[in-house]
Structure formats: C-alpha cells, structure tokens
Design a protein around this motif. Structure first.
Motif, PDB file in Angstrom:
ATOM      1  N   TRP A   1     -77.653  65.932 -57.759  1.00 36.38           N
ATOM      2  CA  TRP A   1     -76.642  66.225 -58.776  1.00 36.38           C
ATOM      3  C   TRP A   1     -75.363  66.761 -58.138  1.00 36.38           C
ATOM      4  CZ3 TRP A   1     -76.982  68.086 -64.339  1.00 36.38           C
ATOM      5  CH2 TRP A   1     -77.850  67.280 -65.079  1.00 36.38           C
ATOM      6  N   PHE A   2     -75.497  67.335 -56.977  1.00 35.66           N
ATOM      7  CA  PHE A   2     -74.357  67.966 -56.313  1.00 35.66           C
ATOM      8  C   PHE A   2     -73.907  67.172 -55.085  1.00 35.66           C
ATOM      9  CE2 PHE A   2     -77.106  70.856 -58.509  1.00 35.66           C
ATOM     10  CZ  PHE A   2     -76.221  71.421 -59.421  1.00 35.66           C
TER      11      PHE A   2
ATOM     12  N   THR B   1     -75.703  71.719 -70.566  1.00 35.25           N
ATOM     13  CA  THR B   1     -76.612  72.861 -70.461  1.00 35.25           C
ATOM     14  C   THR B   1     -77.130  73.010 -69.036  1.00 35.25           C
ATOM     15  OG1 THR B   1     -77.289  72.569 -72.762  1.00 35.25           O
ATOM     16  CG2 THR B   1     -78.748  73.864 -71.342  1.00 35.25           C
ATOM     17  N   MET B   2     -77.508  71.897 -68.428  1.00 35.45           N
ATOM     18  CA  MET B   2     -78.079  71.954 -67.081  1.00 35.45           C
ATOM     19  C   MET B   2     -77.044  72.420 -66.060  1.00 35.45           C
ATOM     20  SD  MET B   2     -80.600  68.605 -67.256  1.00 35.45           S
ATOM     21  CE  MET B   2     -81.331  68.812 -65.634  1.00 35.45           C
ATOM     22  N   TYR B   3     -75.814  71.943 -66.177  1.00 32.41           N
ATOM     23  CA  TYR B   3     -74.772  72.413 -65.265  1.00 32.41           C
ATOM     24  C   TYR B   3     -74.445  73.883 -65.514  1.00 32.41           C
ATOM     25  CZ  TYR B   3     -73.500  68.141 -62.756  1.00 32.41           C
ATOM     26  OH  TYR B   3     -73.509  67.052 -61.920  1.00 32.41           O
ATOM     27  N   ALA B   4     -74.364  74.287 -66.779  1.00 33.94           N
ATOM     28  CA  ALA B   4     -73.991  75.661 -67.105  1.00 33.94           C
ATOM     29  C   ALA B   4     -75.040  76.668 -66.639  1.00 33.94           C
ATOM     30  CB  ALA B   4     -73.767  75.799 -68.609  1.00 33.94           C
TER      31      ALA B   4
ATOM     32  N   ASP C   1     -71.524  57.251 -61.520  1.00 31.35           N
ATOM     33  CA  ASP C   1     -72.299  57.708 -62.679  1.00 31.35           C
ATOM     34  C   ASP C   1     -72.430  59.234 -62.636  1.00 31.35           C
ATOM     35  OD1 ASP C   1     -74.189  58.195 -64.666  1.00 31.35           O
ATOM     36  OD2 ASP C   1     -75.802  57.099 -63.674  1.00 31.35           O
ATOM     37  N   TYR C   2     -72.802  59.754 -61.480  1.00 37.09           N
ATOM     38  CA  TYR C   2     -72.987  61.205 -61.354  1.00 37.09           C
ATOM     39  C   TYR C   2     -71.643  61.941 -61.342  1.00 37.09           C
ATOM     40  CZ  TYR C   2     -78.010  60.987 -60.813  1.00 37.09           C
ATOM     41  OH  TYR C   2     -79.347  60.815 -61.061  1.00 37.09           O
ATOM     42  N   ARG C   3     -70.625  61.354 -60.733  1.00 39.36           N
ATOM     43  CA  ARG C   3     -69.302  61.986 -60.764  1.00 39.36           C
ATOM     44  C   ARG C   3     -68.803  62.091 -62.210  1.00 39.36           C
ATOM     45  NH1 ARG C   3     -67.977  58.131 -56.008  1.00 39.36           N
ATOM     46  NH2 ARG C   3     -68.401  59.456 -54.195  1.00 39.36           N
ATOM     47  N   ALA C   4     -69.026  61.049 -62.981  1.00 39.79           N
ATOM     48  CA  ALA C   4     -68.631  61.095 -64.389  1.00 39.79           C
ATOM     49  C   ALA C   4     -69.367  62.206 -65.129  1.00 39.79           C
ATOM     50  CB  ALA C   4     -68.907  59.740 -65.055  1.00 39.79           C
ATOM     51  N   ALA C   5     -70.655  62.364 -64.831  1.00 39.60           N
ATOM     52  CA  ALA C   5     -71.447  63.392 -65.503  1.00 39.60           C
ATOM     53  C   ALA C   5     -70.914  64.795 -65.238  1.00 39.60           C
ATOM     54  CB  ALA C   5     -72.906  63.294 -65.067  1.00 39.60           C
ATOM     55  N   ALA C   6     -70.324  64.987 -64.057  1.00 34.07           N
ATOM     56  CA  ALA C   6     -69.833  66.307 -63.672  1.00 34.07           C
ATOM     57  C   ALA C   6     -68.372  66.532 -64.042  1.00 34.07           C
ATOM     58  CB  ALA C   6     -70.005  66.501 -62.170  1.00 34.07           C
TER      59      ALA C   6
END
Length: 294
Positions: free
Chosen positions: A156-157, A140-143, A216-221
């Motif tokens: 995050w980016f 949701t947050m990325y979208a 961790d963050y790369r996986a999230a994205a």
C-alpha cells in the motif's frame, strides 16, 4: 470470442466502454444479473471455483478491471484519475449495460470491492446488493494506519511511490514479487494452482501491467481519498454483506462490520476460515454465504 480456458461454461468477450478502454469479460448463465470483480493481483480467473455454480442461478459477468488481465492498460494521468475507482466503477456500469443490465448485484474482492464501494455511491440506482471480500473502507484503513498494518500491507505504501521507482523494482523480478505477494496473502496452501498463478503472471508482467497496478494504488492514496472526503456524508443504500478471512490482516486489524456500518445503512457479515482470497481458499463456504445473501 471463444470459451474461457479457466472457468467451465463461460465465454469471453471484449466490451468497449468508451474513451478507448476495452474490458475483457467472461460471462455465462441466466437469471438476475451478477457482477464479480476481482482484486490485486488477480484477474477474472479468480472466480473459477464459484462462478459456474453462481451461473446456475444468475447471469454472471466476470470482468478484468481496467489495468488488469486482458483489459486496456492506459497510461496513468498526472492526478492518477485514469485509475480512480470512479473511472473503474463507470467501466463496470458500462459493461453491465452492454449486456442489457441496468440494475444488478455485485461481489467485489480486494480492489474490486473498492470499485464496488465507489459504484454504490456514484450509481446507487444500479446496485441492488453489494458483497465485499476482505476489505475495510480505503479512507478508514489509511486514517488508522499503524506500524503493524504498514508492515503487513507494505505494498500500500510501496506501490504509491512516484513513477518509475516501484515499476522498475518490480520489473527486475516480476515472478518473485508476484509469488511472494500471493503466498503471503493466502493462508490455505495450494489455493492458487500453479497454472492459475502462471496466468496471473502472464497478465501482470508487462511494463504496462505493472504501471497500471501502481497507478491503481496511487489513485487510492490520492484522488480516491478526495472523492471519499467529498462524499463523507453519503451512505451505501443497498444491503451490504462483508466477508473477510479470519486468518488475514484485515480481520485481525479492524472491526470489519463496524467500519462498514460507518458507511452503509444495512450491514451484515462474518469471518471465513482462510486468508485474504476467500473465493480461492474457501470456495464452498464462500459460495454458501453468497447464495444465502444474493
């Protein structure tokens, strides 16, 4: 192992969860099992202000997530699956089973909350209740990202950029980066004591630690979004309590309860008067909410 230096009454242990991964945990108490998962850039020490009181009613287990604290920090895979929330959730189920807990309640802050969301989908039979601190669902947050969110949550980016760019930049001045991160997210001055910050810094500053955070963050994205898309029609079946900081970015950017009602069948919650790190900034109010729900 010996007593925990930061959480009175807790003892440390290293749990082998398989695949060459060891998870450091602090544990204490008797009663229904309760798993507490920290976020970025903290470790299990983030629970120091509320874990002793919880241990008066629960068997409390506070791990360091893989890649954080004194847990294993493996090299990331090309598809970032080593740090997928699926892999991290499986770690924590193995930890709880090592303590003899087949079912349990869980509280997750930040990244730990994202692990909790995945755990609820992959191991629904294990989770009795779920509490999430200051997050909306990752997908949701990325979208719904806009300029304001991207500006406030720049990491995050930044952290998802291809290795070794963010790793090299952070390692140029780890203490500055980490202090800026903590101080931007906390809205209650002094909530993270200097001795605790130094402990977070000790665990964060190695090349392996910084790489793990980025993975961790790369996986999230990437792979986490793939897993979420594949499970788009699945619900969190256990009762879910969402708490968020009234002064933080998440609560001001999203209708937090509505985002979780799109993912879970039974949702309640409210804002707490603080920033991002509820358990450090507003421990008494946060503890009251937890005890009432758990």
């Amino acid at each position: 192992m010996g007593p925990d230096a930061f959480i009175p009454g807790f003892r440390l242990a290293d749990i082998d969860v398989g695949g060459g991964i060891t998870i450091r945990v602090a544990h204490a108490g008797e009663g229904p099992p309760l798993l507490l998962l920290h976020g970025h850039p903290q470790t299990h020490v983030t629970w120091r202000k509320i874990a002793p009181a919880l241990a008066g009613r629960f068997s409390v287990v506070c791990p360091d997530l893989r890649g954080y604290g004194d847990s294993s920090k493996p090299e990331g895979a090309k598809d970032h699956s080593t740090y997928s929330k699926r892999a991290m959730a499986a770690d924590q189920v193995a930890v709880m089973r090592a303590f003899g807990h087949e079912t349990f309640r869980m509280v997750g802050h930040d990244r730990g909350g994202r692990v909790g969301h995945r755990l609820a989908l992959d191991f629904p039979e294990a989770l009795e209740k779920l509490v999430l601190f200051d997050i909306a669902p990752t997908a949701t947050m990325y979208a719904r990202t806009d300029k304001d969110f991207a500006s406030r949550y720049f990491w995050w980016f930044f952290l998802i950029q291809e290795a070794p760019l963010p790793e090299r930049m952070i390692l140029g001045d780890v203490e500055f980066y980490l202090r800026e991160h903590v101080e931007r997210q906390n809205k209650i001055s002094g909530a993270t004591e200097e001795a605790v910050f130094q402990e977070y810094l000790r665990c964060y500053r190695s090349p392996e630690g910084v790489h793990a955070v980025c993975e961790d963050y790369r996986a999230a994205a990437t792979i986490d979004l793939e897993h979420d898309a594949a499970d788009a029609d699945r619900w969190v079946e256990c009762p879910l309590l969402a708490l968020w900081g009234a002064r933080g970015v998440v609560g001001r950017t999203y209708d937090v309860l509505e985002t979780w009602r799109e993912k879970a069948r039974e949702v309640s919650g409210r804002a707490v008067d603080c920033g991002h790190t509820l358990q450090e900034e507003a421990p008494e109010e946060t503890l009251r909410e937890l005890l009432a729900f758990l």
